[in-house]
Motif scaffolding. Structure first.
Motif, mmCIF file in Angstrom:
data_model
loop_
_atom_site.group_PDB
_atom_site.id
_atom_site.type_symbol
_atom_site.label_atom_id
_atom_site.label_comp_id
_atom_site.label_asym_id
_atom_site.label_seq_id
_atom_site.Cartn_x
_atom_site.Cartn_y
_atom_site.Cartn_z
ATOM 1 N N ALA A 48 -3.219 -36.466 -8.151
ATOM 2 C CA ALA A 48 -2.122 -37.237 -8.751
ATOM 3 C C ALA A 48 -1.990 -36.931 -10.243
ATOM 4 O O ALA A 48 -0.867 -36.805 -10.766
ATOM 5 C CB ALA A 48 -2.361 -38.725 -8.528
ATOM 6 N N GLU A 49 -3.108 -36.807 -10.941
ATOM 7 C CA GLU A 49 -3.070 -36.524 -12.381
ATOM 8 C C GLU A 49 -2.459 -35.147 -12.651
ATOM 9 O O GLU A 49 -1.608 -34.988 -13.543
ATOM 10 C CB GLU A 49 -4.483 -36.594 -12.961
ATOM 11 N N VAL A 50 -2.891 -34.121 -11.890
ATOM 12 C CA VAL A 50 -2.343 -32.785 -12.087
ATOM 13 C C VAL A 50 -0.863 -32.755 -11.734
ATOM 14 O O VAL A 50 -0.056 -32.118 -12.433
ATOM 15 C CB VAL A 50 -3.124 -31.747 -11.258
ATOM 16 N N ALA A 51 -0.476 -33.472 -10.690
ATOM 17 C CA ALA A 51 0.937 -33.513 -10.301
ATOM 18 C C ALA A 51 1.776 -34.151 -11.399
ATOM 19 O O ALA A 51 2.899 -33.709 -11.677
ATOM 20 C CB ALA A 51 1.105 -34.270 -8.991
ATOM 21 N N ALA A 52 1.252 -35.186 -12.041
ATOM 22 C CA ALA A 52 1.996 -35.848 -13.116
ATOM 23 C C ALA A 52 2.189 -34.920 -14.315
ATOM 24 O O ALA A 52 3.213 -34.967 -15.001
ATOM 25 C CB ALA A 52 1.257 -37.116 -13.541
ATOM 26 N N ILE A 53 1.213 -34.052 -14.569
ATOM 27 C CA ILE A 53 1.283 -33.151 -15.721
ATOM 28 C C ILE A 53 2.049 -31.872 -15.386
ATOM 29 O O ILE A 53 2.878 -31.391 -16.164
ATOM 30 C CB ILE A 53 -0.149 -32.792 -16.191
ATOM 31 N N TRP A 54 1.766 -31.303 -14.227
ATOM 32 C CA TRP A 54 2.229 -29.950 -13.862
ATOM 33 C C TRP A 54 3.413 -29.960 -12.914
ATOM 34 O O TRP A 54 4.238 -29.051 -12.896
ATOM 35 C CB TRP A 54 1.040 -29.198 -13.264
ATOM 36 N N GLY A 55 3.467 -30.990 -12.087
ATOM 37 C CA GLY A 55 4.519 -31.043 -11.077
ATOM 38 C C GLY A 55 4.097 -30.484 -9.739
ATOM 39 O O GLY A 55 4.902 -30.418 -8.804
ATOM 40 N N LYS A 56 2.831 -30.063 -9.604
ATOM 41 C CA LYS A 56 2.307 -29.551 -8.347
ATOM 42 C C LYS A 56 0.962 -30.206 -8.059
ATOM 43 O O LYS A 56 0.184 -30.484 -8.981
ATOM 44 C CB LYS A 56 2.113 -28.031 -8.405
ATOM 45 N N LYS A 57 0.692 -30.445 -6.757
ATOM 46 C CA LYS A 57 -0.590 -31.006 -6.367
ATOM 47 C C LYS A 57 -1.515 -29.886 -5.929
ATOM 48 O O LYS A 57 -1.241 -29.203 -4.940
ATOM 49 C CB LYS A 57 -0.410 -32.004 -5.214
ATOM 50 N N PRO A 58 -2.636 -29.689 -6.632
ATOM 51 C CA PRO A 58 -3.533 -28.585 -6.273
ATOM 52 C C PRO A 58 -4.393 -28.949 -5.066
ATOM 53 O O PRO A 58 -4.514 -30.111 -4.676
ATOM 54 C CB PRO A 58 -4.400 -28.436 -7.520
ATOM 55 N N ASN A 59 -5.005 -27.940 -4.472
ATOM 56 C CA ASN A 59 -6.076 -28.181 -3.518
ATOM 57 C C ASN A 59 -7.275 -28.691 -4.307
ATOM 58 O O ASN A 59 -7.524 -28.262 -5.441
ATOM 59 C CB ASN A 59 -6.445 -26.886 -2.797
ATOM 60 N N CYS A 60 -8.018 -29.599 -3.720
ATOM 61 C CA CYS A 60 -9.124 -30.205 -4.475
ATOM 62 C C CYS A 60 -10.315 -30.407 -3.551
ATOM 63 O O CYS A 60 -10.180 -30.938 -2.440
ATOM 64 C CB CYS A 60 -8.685 -31.543 -5.070
ATOM 65 N N THR A 61 -11.487 -29.990 -4.011
ATOM 66 C CA THR A 61 -12.729 -30.206 -3.286
ATOM 67 C C THR A 61 -13.680 -30.980 -4.186
ATOM 68 O O THR A 61 -13.874 -30.612 -5.357
ATOM 69 C CB THR A 61 -13.388 -28.872 -2.893
ATOM 70 N N VAL A 62 -14.235 -32.049 -3.645
ATOM 71 C CA VAL A 62 -15.172 -32.891 -4.410
ATOM 72 C C VAL A 62 -16.558 -32.763 -3.792
ATOM 73 O O VAL A 62 -16.745 -32.997 -2.590
ATOM 74 C CB VAL A 62 -14.719 -34.365 -4.402
ATOM 75 N N PHE A 63 -17.517 -32.363 -4.604
ATOM 76 C CA PHE A 63 -18.913 -32.261 -4.167
ATOM 77 C C PHE A 63 -19.673 -33.460 -4.729
ATOM 78 O O PHE A 63 -19.627 -33.729 -5.930
ATOM 79 C CB PHE A 63 -19.546 -30.969 -4.687
ATOM 80 N N LEU A 64 -20.373 -34.188 -3.860
ATOM 81 C CA LEU A 64 -21.106 -35.383 -4.280
ATOM 82 C C LEU A 64 -22.571 -35.238 -3.902
ATOM 83 O O LEU A 64 -22.899 -34.994 -2.734
ATOM 84 C CB LEU A 64 -20.513 -36.635 -3.615
#
Length: 535
Positions: A516-532
């Motif tokens: 959501a943050e990247v979409a607000a700045i860039w206009g595109k939603k990236p693929n995202c992987t979260v490692f925990l």
């Protein structure tokens, strides 16, 4: 990716034959993939009922899938000597490829495959030993045209066997399943002999080096180019493995008899500019083929200079225009002259135009027409022509459509899965299974990785680590995008009470917040992987 099935018998006791087993070539929709195969899952299920595979001719889109997919079926394969020779040569060049046992069929040959009686009928095309198939059953005769045209003066091979086709028309044709590639073009395709005359004139008038690129399978064109070179006092240098393989097989079978020897690429540097003609792979813009490497001035043995001539004796397959234009532009920028069929008659199609198709229908007089081999616009143009010619039933079909031809009224009776498989490196699988769909998403919007380390009580052990691949470095204010991603990840974690910081909850919250943050700045939603990691 031509592959057609013909079945005979009741639903639960049906015997099949497969006609052709071709490949396709991917475009930008499948980044990284090398080759596309038809998904033969249905055939694998029906393997015990498959009486054989019949190959009409040796173009890749008609036989190219055999080496990789035949081991899944292991059924008899029928083909002419030229097709078998090419397949064996191709298999010999691929490590680990099985030798496929093949039954050689002479042009005009007849044989049985299960309840089917098959007759191979010579047709003119842009490769030797192309055939239509007369498929006879107790319920009627189907004529499967394969690729064909009407050419009274082919450079290699015989003209389309009009006399035999007329006889079959008198015998009675239940259905014609035929090529639609040029169905929207009026008139008649020029003869290959006309192209030969034009090529001879082009070579005779050339001053510096001359190079031709064409489909490796077009043996008639190769012969015309070699004869033109001999008349002009030039030696032919072959550059590219697929061309060399084709020439070797054709020479062994006597198809290229009477020509001077074809030289290997090492001879190129030792010949005067006005005494050499290079025959190159790469007419479709293939990045690893000879022409692309020469255009980039990156070939070990062959290079061109200002004023040399490169002739595209071919036409772009739809989808290949961009890489071909890239090569043409690279050549032109270096002062190398480029000639295509827009300039001279240096190429002609191997497929029939509408006048030729009218003759074909007139000879065969089918009760049913089934347009195949073409895109939607070609298939529809063919269907409309068949209707204009008075064919009683015209069936419009798509990949996976199963139609009944007899004994009841013809029409669509079922749909089967007709997907695609992709060869990517050494592996073959579906688009999703090979990760190709994910690559497309990555190419559009990049990827963000976030690594979070927490203790067993849900406390973060340091700030998350973030990595951005394929995203802009900065936002519109010049601030690093990575810092905004880090802030979004921290905010998402801190919004969850420690007692509720389960692994899945944290991962999904961070993923959503980052996108959501990247979409607000860039206009595109990236693929995202979260490692925990919990320690």
């Amino acid at each position: 990716m031509n592959l057609g099935l013909y079945g005979y018998g009741p639903e639960h006791h049906r015997t099949w034959i497969a006609v052709d087993f071709g490949i396709g070539f991917p475009g930008e929709e499948a980044p990284g993939a090398d080759v596309i195969f038809p998904d033969i899952s249905y055939l694998e299920e029906e393997r015990i009922n498959l009486a054989g595979i019949l190959i009409t001719h040796a173009h890749e889109d008609h036989y190219g899938a055999l080496i990789e997919l035949w081991p899944r079926l292991r059924v008899p394969v029928f083909a002419t000597a030229f097709t078998a020779g090419l397949l064996n040569a191709k298999a010999a060049s691929e490590p680990g490829a099985e030798v496929i046992p093949m039954t050689i069929v002479a042009p005009g040959g007849r044989f049985k495959a299960g309840p089917f009686e098959i007759e191979y009928i010579n047709v003119a095309h842009s490769i030797p030993e192309a055939n239509a198939l007369a498929i006879r059953t107790p319920l009627g005769l189907v004529l499967h045209s394969g690729d064909w045209k009407l050419d009274d003066t082919p450079v290699v091979g015989l003209p389309t066997d009009e006399a035999r086709l007329r006889e079959i028309g008198e015998e009675g044709v239940l259905a014609l399943v035929s090529d639609s590639t040029n169905a929207y073009r009026e008139g008649r395709s020029p003869s290959e002999q006309e192209v030969a005359h034009e090529i001879a004139d082009v070579v005779a008038s050339a001053k510096g080096r001359v190079a031709f690129t064409t489909f490796s399978s077009n043996v008639g064109r190769i012969r015309s180019i070699a004869l033109a070179a001999a008349r002009a006092g030039r030696e032919v240098v072959v550059v590219g493995r697929s061309l060399r393989r084709m020439i070797d097989v054709a020479s062994e079978l006597g198809i290229l008899a009477g020509l001077p020897p074809f030289l290997d690429e090492e001879a190129f540097q030792h010949l005067p500019r006005n005494k050499v003609l290079a025959l190159l792979t790469g007419s479709q813009g293939e990045g690893r083929a000879a022409l692309a490497r020469i255009a980039a001035d990156d070939h070990r043995q062959v290079s061109f200079d200002k004023g040399d001539l490169v002739v595209f004796s071919s036409r772009a397959i739809p989808g290949n225009e961009v890489p071909i234009n890239r090569i043409v532009n690279a050549l032109v920028k270096r002062g190398i002259r480029v000639m295509t069929d827009r300039d001279r008659l240096v190429h002609v199609s191997g497929h029939p135009r509408r006048e030729e198709m009218r003759h074909f229908y007139g000879w065969l007089k089918p009760e049913i027409a089934v347009p195949v081999h073409g895109e939607a616009m070609h298939l529809e143009a063919h269907a409309e022509l068949a209707e204009e010619l008075g064919v009683k039933t015209v069936l419009r079909i798509e990949n996976g459509t199963m139609i009944r031809l007899a004994p009841e009224a013809p029409g669509v009776v079922d749909e089967i899965a007709a997907g695609r498989l992709y060869r990517d490196g050494r592996l073959i699988g579906t688009m999703e299974g090979m990760g190709i769909a994910a690559r497309r998403r990555l190419a559009f919007a990049g990827h963000v990785s976030v690594s979070v380390v927490m203790d067993a009580k849900g406390a973060m052990l340091g700030d998350p680590a973030v990595a951005l691949v394929g995203l802009p470095d900065e936002d519109m204010a010049g601030e690093p995008l990575a810092e905004s991603v880090l802030d979004a990840a921290l905010g998402a974690i801190e919004s969850i009470p420690r007692r509720r910081r389960q692994a899945d909850t944290v991962r999904e919250a961070v993923r959503r917040a980052v996108r959501a943050e990247v979409a607000a700045i860039w206009g595109k939603k990236p693929n995202c992987t979260v490692f925990l990691t919990v320690v």
